[in-house]
Design a protein around this motif. Structure first.
Motif, short mmCIF file in Angstrom:
data_model
loop_
_atom_site.label_atom_id
_atom_site.label_comp_id
_atom_site.label_asym_id
_atom_site.label_seq_id
_atom_site.Cartn_x
_atom_site.Cartn_y
_atom_site.Cartn_z
N SER A 60 106.23 20.36 28.35
CA SER A 60 106.83 19.40 29.40
C SER A 60 108.35 18.82 29.29
CB SER A 60 106.15 18.24 29.63
OG SER A 60 104.84 18.58 30.21
N ASN A 61 109.05 18.40 30.35
CA ASN A 61 110.33 17.82 30.17
C ASN A 61 110.28 16.56 29.60
OD1 ASN A 61 112.10 20.07 30.99
ND2 ASN A 61 111.31 19.71 33.09
N ASN A 62 109.33 15.72 30.03
CA ASN A 62 109.50 14.27 29.93
C ASN A 62 108.21 13.80 29.05
OD1 ASN A 62 111.68 13.02 31.45
ND2 ASN A 62 110.63 14.31 32.88
N SER A 65 109.02 12.65 24.77
CA SER A 65 110.07 11.51 24.96
C SER A 65 109.49 10.29 25.11
CB SER A 65 111.07 11.76 26.40
OG SER A 65 110.24 11.24 27.42
N ASN A 67 108.94 8.67 27.42
CA ASN A 67 107.97 8.22 28.66
C ASN A 67 106.69 9.10 28.59
OD1 ASN A 67 110.00 7.38 30.33
ND2 ASN A 67 111.28 9.11 30.18
N THR A 87 112.96 8.59 21.65
CA THR A 87 113.40 10.02 22.29
C THR A 87 113.94 10.65 21.36
OG1 THR A 87 113.38 9.28 24.55
CG2 THR A 87 114.35 11.45 23.97
N SER A 91 113.65 16.35 22.14
CA SER A 91 113.09 16.19 23.59
C SER A 91 113.85 17.32 24.20
CB SER A 91 113.30 14.80 24.00
OG SER A 91 112.91 14.67 25.18
N ARG A 92 113.07 17.87 25.29
CA ARG A 92 113.63 18.75 26.19
C ARG A 92 114.63 17.96 27.09
NH1 ARG A 92 110.95 23.66 26.65
NH2 ARG A 92 109.45 23.97 25.35
N THR A 93 114.36 16.58 27.27
CA THR A 93 115.21 15.87 28.13
C THR A 93 116.85 15.76 27.64
OG1 THR A 93 114.81 13.76 26.74
CG2 THR A 93 113.43 14.47 28.69
N LEU A 94 116.69 16.31 26.03
CA LEU A 94 118.22 16.12 25.45
C LEU A 94 118.73 17.42 25.33
CD1 LEU A 94 117.64 13.09 23.06
CD2 LEU A 94 118.60 13.21 25.38
N SER A 95 118.02 18.69 25.58
CA SER A 95 118.32 20.13 25.18
C SER A 95 119.82 20.42 25.48
CB SER A 95 117.40 20.95 25.71
OG SER A 95 116.00 20.77 25.43
N HIS A 96 119.99 19.88 26.67
CA HIS A 96 121.39 20.30 27.26
C HIS A 96 122.48 19.50 26.59
CE1 HIS A 96 120.51 16.78 29.57
NE2 HIS A 96 121.60 16.59 29.89
#
Length: 321
Positions: A60-62, A65, A67, A87, A91-96
């Protein structure tokens, strides 16, 4: 499966409303992005113990994290713990933002250091979160981690790590952490680490549990067969219990897969073994274990164990050493 008995419920007291505040932003020199955390706390009470909760590395994205893991975090907070959820850089929320940062993609050192940074600045969090000032007991700290978070928690609880980049053994034990819970954590390396993901994540097999001396509850699902890492079967996730010195406790959850019933989020479709009753039981058992470890002499663990791990409706079995 029946609902938790009155004995299991009474042992932890009556739940209270929960205050949740996020993000608390901590600037950390050298970290590519600020450390953001969620803090959840009971609306009442003082001298509150702290649980540091390390998220896993799911699809999952969130949920991976600050969340995620609401079914556990909310329960623990309602029963007297201050739950702090960072987080991590995985976390995928920070991948970019961090794909090319030093330590990618596993950020094993940063994940553990996040928890040390949090403990260094508990006073900042107390002042930042409304109605929390003066209510934390900084001498009563535990760490909980799921999956990759269990790997992180093991390092904080004393496990060593053979750094694949340098060949040297690294110890990141955090002495302020008095106890921990490993949820579906990775097991041993060596020849058993032979699945297709083993080459991509060699760090997983680099942990030495023989120095993980802190009191720890290891939770493993008896259907958590992580073939992408090993063909050892579900017993692999019991390794942190099997290979570490006491005092340790192993809770084997019946029919549980890697999500342990859905601990990462409410109604998460990615959970392969969704079972709200199992999640509720696990929340009670972990709260009881940490309550008894952080408040020696309290009977919560014995009472909740008796209610939930014995008899025909047992959710799992417990062994200790």
């Amino acid at each position: 499966m029946s609902t938790p008995t009155a004995t299991a419920t009474d042992a932890l007291g009556t739940p209270v409303p929960v205050l949740s505040f996020s993000p608390v932003v901590l600037s950390v020199p050298g970290r590519p992005v600020d450390l953001q955390v969620r803090v959840s706390a009971p609306a009442t009470g003082t001298g509150l113990p702290v649980i540091l909760l390390s998220h896993g590395h799911g699809p999952s994205n969130n949920l991976s994290s600050l969340n995620g893991y609401a079914p556990l975090a909310n329960f623990w907070a309602a029963h007297g713990f201050v739950v702090v959820q960072p987080t991590h850089l995985t976390s995928r929320t920070l991948s970019h933002l961090v794909a090319d940062a030093p330590g990618a993609p596993d950020f094993w050192r940063s994940r553990a250091e996040d928890m040390t940074h949090i403990l260094d600045r508990l006073d900042v969090m107390e002042r930042t979160v409304p109605q929390l000032a003066g209510r934390i007991d900084p001498a009563k700290v535990a760490v909980v981690g799921h999956s990759l978070g269990g790997f992180t928690a093991a390092l904080l609880l004393g496990a060593g790590l053979n750094d694949p980049d340098t060949g040297s053994v690294v110890h990141l034990a955090e002495p302020r952490i008095k106890a921990g819970v490993l949820l579906a954590a990775p097991g041993r390396g060596g020849e058993v680490l032979n699945g297709p993901m083993a080459e991509q994540w060699p760090i997983i097999g680099a942990v030495d549990f023989s120095t993980m001396t802190a009191p720890t509850l290891v939770v493993a699902g008896d259907r958590d067969d992580s073939r992408h890492f090993t063909d050892m079967g579900p017993d692999w996730h019991a390794d942190p219990y099997t290979l570490a010195p006491g005092p340790k406790t192993l809770l084997t959850l019946f029919d549980a897969e890697h999500g342990l019933g859905g601990i990462a989020g409410y109604d998460a479709a990615e959970t392969t073994d969704e079972n709200p009753e199992r999640v509720a039981a696990l929340a009670r058992l972990t709260a009881a274990y940490l309550s008894t470890r952080l408040h020696p002499g309290t009977p919560a663990w014995a009472h909740v164990c008796e209610a939930l791990t014995t008899g025909p409706d047992a959710v799992g079995r417990v062994e200790t050493k």
